[in-house]
Design an enzyme around this catalytic site. Sequence first.
Site, PDB file in Angstrom:
ATOM      1  CG  ASP A 128       8.649 -27.393  19.784  1.00 24.65           C
ATOM      2  OD1 ASP A 128       9.314 -26.474  20.699  1.00 24.65           O
ATOM      3  OD2 ASP A 128       8.178 -27.232  18.968  1.00 24.65           O
ATOM      4  NE  ARG A 129       9.170 -35.490  25.678  1.00 18.02           N
ATOM      5  CZ  ARG A 129       8.689 -36.192  26.794  1.00 18.02           C
ATOM      6  NH1 ARG A 129       7.899 -35.325  27.510  1.00 18.02           N
ATOM      7  NH2 ARG A 129       8.975 -37.441  27.331  1.00 18.02           N
TER       8      ARG A 129
END
Length: 312
Positions: A128-129
């Site tokens: 995930d970012r």
Amino acid sequence: MITIGEEEADQRIDNFLLRICKGVPKSHVYRVLRSGEVRVNKGRIDQTYRLKAGDVVRVPPVRVAETQKAAVPGAEFTILHEDAHLLVIDKPAGVAVHGGSGVSYGVIEQLRASRPQAKFLELVHRLDRETSGILLLAKKRSALTNLHEQIREGTIDKRYLTLVHGEWKNARQHIKLPLFKYNTPDGERRVRVQSDGMASHTVFNLVRKYGAFALLEAELKTGRTHQIRVHLSASGYPIAGDDKYGDFGLNRALQKPQGSRIALKRMFLHAHRITFLHPESGEPLTLKAELPRECDAFLRSLQAEAADERVS
């Protein structure tokens, strides 16, 4: 006319075309495939055909979109391991692994821009970012295929460190909740616990308690989207700083320093250890990424806060 080498072999023709036809809409690539304009060894193929070394591919003239994307700035990241087959980096929080969904570019595009001589560079998996830590990239197609097989077989051991809010009780706890992916009305990808979702399993080990918080190590037994975040949130233990599934009131409070506790301005989730078989040698390889400075500093401030409370 393109002759396929060893590194391009074993990939589907549609994925090969999408990679070499930069700027061409995906729908147009599939249109020329269906129309038979793409030939392999002078014969027609469908989009599922897997290329072989020595294949000669005819790529028809295709018009690149007139509005070119802005140039991607090259970037390098902290390297944990690199050899002829692999590149393993420590991804910072706040950096996407690839472009899309409102992000013009990510780690993979920046690394390709900074390494124009690299013939092959692909993500093995994603983070995930908002998550920091270990990210694997393959420098050879054979390595990518091998590591994907290890992922499918569940033999890669991935561990994360995360800080949750709540009275965590068990030293080791299994959470098995089925996860269902959906999109919000504005197109954002989300996940929720739902009975007809995909079977998902995470094991959590208690590392240390910090007052109302607990530092956990998460072992992924399956690799679903947002798995750790949703499993913890649905069990009543939101991750500190999680802006999708967390406690939003708590997150706001954590963004401001209070007494001995410093501000936390990110999600506390970090991919800190991975063990897998090297795709060439077959030997086990364990890599670690230290907890980022901002996370370590926040834990120290929680410790100081608890000490102050004991004194008072």
